[in-house]
Design a protein around this motif. Structure first.
Motif, PDB file in Angstrom:
ATOM      1  N   GLU A 206       0.814  -1.210   0.000  1.00 47.49           N
ATOM      2  CA  GLU A 206       0.000   0.000   0.000  1.00 47.49           C
ATOM      3  C   GLU A 206       0.850   1.263   0.000  1.00 47.49           C
ATOM      4  N   VAL A 207       1.940   1.276   0.753  1.00 45.90           N
ATOM      5  CA  VAL A 207       2.761   2.485   0.769  1.00 45.90           C
ATOM      6  C   VAL A 207       3.525   2.630  -0.542  1.00 45.90           C
ATOM      7  N   ALA A 208       3.935   1.523  -1.151  1.00 46.15           N
ATOM      8  CA  ALA A 208       4.619   1.612  -2.438  1.00 46.15           C
ATOM      9  C   ALA A 208       3.680   2.144  -3.515  1.00 46.15           C
ATOM     10  N   GLY A 209       2.436   1.651  -3.534  1.00 41.96           N
ATOM     11  CA  GLY A 209       1.479   2.130  -4.513  1.00 41.96           C
ATOM     12  C   GLY A 209       1.143   3.596  -4.321  1.00 41.96           C
ATOM     13  N   ALA A 210       0.926   3.989  -3.049  1.00 39.73           N
ATOM     14  CA  ALA A 210       0.608   5.392  -2.761  1.00 39.73           C
ATOM     15  C   ALA A 210       1.778   6.300  -3.108  1.00 39.73           C
ATOM     16  N   LEU A 211       2.988   5.839  -2.823  1.00 39.91           N
ATOM     17  CA  LEU A 211       4.180   6.647  -3.093  1.00 39.91           C
ATOM     18  C   LEU A 211       4.401   6.828  -4.594  1.00 39.91           C
ATOM     19  N   ALA A 212       4.186   5.758  -5.370  1.00 40.12           N
ATOM     20  CA  ALA A 212       4.358   5.867  -6.819  1.00 40.12           C
ATOM     21  C   ALA A 212       3.368   6.864  -7.414  1.00 40.12           C
ATOM     22  N   ASP A 213       2.131   6.820  -6.945  1.00 45.61           N
ATOM     23  CA  ASP A 213       1.131   7.773  -7.433  1.00 45.61           C
ATOM     24  C   ASP A 213       1.489   9.202  -7.025  1.00 45.61           C
ATOM     25  N   PHE A 214       1.973   9.360  -5.802  1.00 46.39           N
ATOM     26  CA  PHE A 214       2.346  10.678  -5.307  1.00 46.39           C
ATOM     27  C   PHE A 214       3.487  11.264  -6.129  1.00 46.39           C
ATOM     28  N   LEU A 215       4.496  10.448  -6.416  1.00 46.78           N
ATOM     29  CA  LEU A 215       5.632  10.915  -7.206  1.00 46.78           C
ATOM     30  C   LEU A 215       5.196  11.317  -8.609  1.00 46.78           C
ATOM     31  N   ARG A 216       4.293  10.546  -9.189  1.00 45.13           N
ATOM     32  CA  ARG A 216       3.812  10.876 -10.521  1.00 45.13           C
ATOM     33  C   ARG A 216       3.038  12.194 -10.509  1.00 45.13           C
ATOM     34  N   GLY A 217       2.265  12.417  -9.448  1.00 46.98           N
ATOM     35  CA  GLY A 217       1.450  13.627  -9.376  1.00 46.98           C
ATOM     36  C   GLY A 217       2.230  14.889  -9.084  1.00 46.98           C
ATOM     37  N   THR A 218       3.439  14.752  -8.523  1.00 50.72           N
ATOM     38  CA  THR A 218       4.218  15.945  -8.186  1.00 50.72           C
ATOM     39  C   THR A 218       5.026  16.481  -9.365  1.00 50.72           C
ATOM     40  N   GLY A 219       5.078  15.741 -10.469  1.00 47.48           N
ATOM     41  CA  GLY A 219       5.940  16.103 -11.579  1.00 47.48           C
ATOM     42  C   GLY A 219       5.735  17.512 -12.088  1.00 47.48           C
ATOM     43  N   ARG A 220       4.482  17.969 -12.146  1.00 45.03           N
ATOM     44  CA  ARG A 220       4.220  19.309 -12.699  1.00 45.03           C
ATOM     45  C   ARG A 220       4.822  20.420 -11.844  1.00 45.03           C
ATOM     46  N   TYR A 221       5.049  20.139 -10.561  1.00 41.86           N
ATOM     47  CA  TYR A 221       5.559  21.175  -9.656  1.00 41.86           C
ATOM     48  C   TYR A 221       7.084  21.163  -9.558  1.00 41.86           C
ATOM     49  N   TYR A 222       7.711  20.131 -10.118  1.00 46.86           N
ATOM     50  CA  TYR A 222       9.174  20.023 -10.093  1.00 46.86           C
ATOM     51  C   TYR A 222       9.651  19.814 -11.531  1.00 46.86           C
ATOM     52  N   PRO A 223       9.585  20.854 -12.357  1.00 46.31           N
ATOM     53  CA  PRO A 223       9.893  20.694 -13.793  1.00 46.31           C
ATOM     54  C   PRO A 223      11.337  20.309 -14.070  1.00 46.31           C
ATOM     55  N   ARG A 224      12.239  20.498 -13.113  1.00 49.24           N
ATOM     56  CA  ARG A 224      13.646  20.164 -13.329  1.00 49.24           C
ATOM     57  C   ARG A 224      13.970  18.734 -12.914  1.00 49.24           C
ATOM     58  N   VAL A 225      12.939  17.978 -12.499  1.00 47.49           N
ATOM     59  CA  VAL A 225      13.117  16.574 -12.132  1.00 47.49           C
ATOM     60  C   VAL A 225      12.465  15.715 -13.208  1.00 47.49           C
ATOM     61  N   LYS A 226      13.245  14.829 -13.820  1.00 48.42           N
ATOM     62  CA  LYS A 226      12.727  13.960 -14.863  1.00 48.42           C
ATOM     63  C   LYS A 226      11.979  12.780 -14.252  1.00 48.42           C
ATOM     64  N   ALA A 227      10.957  12.321 -14.951  1.00 50.02           N
ATOM     65  CA  ALA A 227      10.153  11.200 -14.453  1.00 50.02           C
ATOM     66  C   ALA A 227      11.006   9.961 -14.230  1.00 50.02           C
ATOM     67  N   GLU A 228      11.998   9.728 -15.095  1.00 50.33           N
ATOM     68  CA  GLU A 228      12.829   8.536 -14.957  1.00 50.33           C
ATOM     69  C   GLU A 228      13.802   8.634 -13.780  1.00 50.33           C
ATOM     70  N   GLU A 229      13.910   9.807 -13.170  1.00 45.40           N
ATOM     71  CA  GLU A 229      14.767   9.947 -11.988  1.00 45.40           C
ATOM     72  C   GLU A 229      14.039   9.581 -10.706  1.00 45.40           C
ATOM     73  N   LEU A 230      12.751   9.291 -10.783  1.00 49.09           N
ATOM     74  CA  LEU A 230      11.959   8.916  -9.617  1.00 49.09           C
ATOM     75  C   LEU A 230      11.521   7.464  -9.760  1.00 49.09           C
ATOM     76  N   LYS A 231      11.784   6.657  -8.745  1.00 47.77           N
ATOM     77  CA  LYS A 231      11.541   5.222  -8.847  1.00 47.77           C
ATOM     78  C   LYS A 231      11.178   4.650  -7.480  1.00 47.77           C
ATOM     79  N   VAL A 232      10.306   3.628  -7.483  1.00 48.28           N
ATOM     80  CA  VAL A 232       9.934   2.914  -6.263  1.00 48.28           C
ATOM     81  C   VAL A 232      10.230   1.444  -6.459  1.00 48.28           C
ATOM     82  N   THR A 233      10.877   0.833  -5.479  1.00 46.42           N
ATOM     83  CA  THR A 233      11.186  -0.602  -5.515  1.00 46.42           C
ATOM     84  C   THR A 233      10.636  -1.269  -4.252  1.00 46.42           C
ATOM     85  N   VAL A 234      10.030  -2.431  -4.434  1.00 43.32           N
ATOM     86  CA  VAL A 234       9.537  -3.233  -3.310  1.00 43.32           C
ATOM     87  C   VAL A 234      10.376  -4.504  -3.227  1.00 43.32           C
ATOM     88  N   ILE A 235      10.881  -4.794  -2.028  1.00 44.84           N
ATOM     89  CA  ILE A 235      11.682  -5.995  -1.791  1.00 44.84           C
ATOM     90  C   ILE A 235      10.871  -6.951  -0.920  1.00 44.84           C
TER      91      ILE A 235
END
Length: 445
Positions: free
Chosen positions: A177-206
């Motif tokens: 649940e936290v991985a899913g919520a975090l991935a959605d949150f990171l995707r939604g913040t992209g418009r506010y951080y234009p200098r951060v590329k989408a491929e620079e944000l990643k979530v991994t579950v072990i």
């Protein structure tokens, strides 16, 4: 001094508060409930991932205990930490706002849950962020926002990728649940951080198993993994964390996953009170009789995460979930009243209604009454269930409005720093976040 007989409940979680609310209208004249808890609120732990993902505000996943109890003299809430239990004198000692006090009891119920265990993996305590309390969820959310803001200011590509990599240890309900919520949150913040590329944000579950969500049917665990991978979450199965450092996680296979933020959702340890009690224990949890009384200790009962309660339906120990904590509390309320009135108590027996997990925005998996659901239906069922568990109509409406708002509008990206006026000008040269050094090149063999 009150002449009423006390039923003292230690712990203000799902089990303790449900028990208190169930006992209040049933108690004979001359009896009252005293609930003792370190916090003045109950945390709805299954919704902590919603706080991390900014789907709800922190105050929406907590409920004031005083609002949950009936106003009157049949119950009392004491905010305090129980430091000792004396079964011979039948009293508990608690540190309260008015100092240490002894609280007498006729019946004592232990419902104080468990604590996070950060000793399972070397480096976990020093470098990982646990997700157990509402404060943990807020800290993780702030840390995520700090990392994204830091990426904008860094030029080193390797450091940017490490800052943007968030590693979740554990593929159970909390981890998924936290991985899913975090991935959605990171995707939604992209418009506010234009200098951060989408491929620079990643979530991994072990997860150290061959699938996610072992408590659910295999098909749902596989469906959860597919849903998460479709949203570019890296799901590592049969992977065991061997060491956690400031640079990431080293697996038992020898592989190192580089990431500056590690979130821990595995491992629990018993409350320190358990160790000093002369009661039967197994793996740090209190063994109870079938009716949730503690053998050899008159007037003592236990339920919830701190107890091993055998379920009469399956003849297995009940799992430490909110559903079973609530069911145990309602059954124990009947048993305590029966004991007071001299009637026979009944063994705990509860048929599971099912289990469910949210894997992201509008996505989930659920097994309810034998019916297996995926996607939007499971996600809606997950939200409906926890909305029903919330006390008071006003709180239900507030959460429903917030959830509805978050379906149509971007998540809140406020980084809350609770700075007091007296602290605002102190050490103005100090950086606002901790330092993360660029990775040093490793010597070649």
């Amino acid at each position: 001094m009150s002449t009423e007989k006390n039923i003292v409940i230690v712990g203000g979680g799902f089990a303790g508060t449900t028990l208190a609310r169930s006992l209040e209208p049933r108690l004979p004249q001359g009896w009252r409930v005293v609930l003792v808890s370190e916090e003045s609120y109950t945390t709805f732990n299954p919704m902590l991932a919603e706080v991390v993902g900014a789907s709800v505000f922190p105050e929406h996943v907590v409920a004031p205990i005083r609002q949950m109890l009936r106003a009157g003299t049949r119950s009392q809430f004491v905010m305090g930490r129980v430091t000792g239990i004396d079964p011979d004198r039948r009293c508990v000692r608690a540190g309260t706002l008015a100092g240490f006090q002894d609280i007498a009891y006729e019946h004592l119920v232990l419902a104080f849950g468990t604590r996070a265990n950060l000793d399972l993996v070397p480096g976990l305590a020093e470098h990982a962020l646990p997700l157990k309390l509402v404060g943990d969820a807020m800290f993780i959310r702030n840390r995520v926002l700090q990392r994204i803001a830091r990426i904008e200011l860094e030029a080193d590509p390797a450091l940017r990728r490490r800052l943007g990599h968030f590693i979740v240890i554990g593929g159970g309900f909390s981890g998924v649940e936290v991985a899913g919520a975090l991935a959605d949150f990171l995707r939604g913040t992209g418009r506010y951080y234009p200098r951060v590329k989408a491929e620079e944000l990643k979530v991994t579950v072990i997860e150290n198993a061959d699938r996610l969500l072992l408590e659910l049917p295999e098909s749902l665990g596989l469906a959860a993994a597919r849903s998460m991978r479709a949203r570019h979450i890296d799901v590592r199965l049969n992977a065991r964390a061997a060491e956690v450092s400031a640079d990431g996680v080293r697996l038992a296979s020898g592989e190192t996953i580089a990431g500056a933020t590690v979130i821990c959702t595995i491992g629990t340890r018993p409350n320190p009170l358990v160790g000093g009690l002369p009661v039967p224990k197994q793996r740090g949890r209190i063994e109870t009789a079938p009716d949730m009384s503690i053998p050899g200790a008159a007037g003592l009962w236990a339920l919830g995460d701190c107890a091993l309660v055998r379920n009469g339906v399956t003849q297995q120990f009940a799992p430490p979930t909110a559903q079973f904590a609530v069911a145990q509390a309602r059954a124990l309320a009947r048993n305590i009243v029966a004991a007071i009135e001299g009637r026979a108590t009944q063994p705990f027996s509860h048929a599971s209604k099912g289990m469910m997990a949210a894997t992201g925005h509008l996505k989930g998996v659920a097994s309810v009454f034998g019916l297996r659901l995926r996607g939007l239906p499971a996600w809606l069922l997950w939200r409906a269930y926890y909305l029903l568990l919330m006390p008071t109509a006003g709180r239900k409406v507030r959460i429903w409005l917030e959830w509805t708002w978050s379906m149509f509008f971007a998540a809140d990206i406020t980084h809350l720093r609770f700075t007091r006026t007296s602290e605002a000008d102190v050490d103005v040269a100090r950086p606002v976040a901790e330092t993360v050094q660029p990775s040093q090149p490793q010597p070649q063999p």
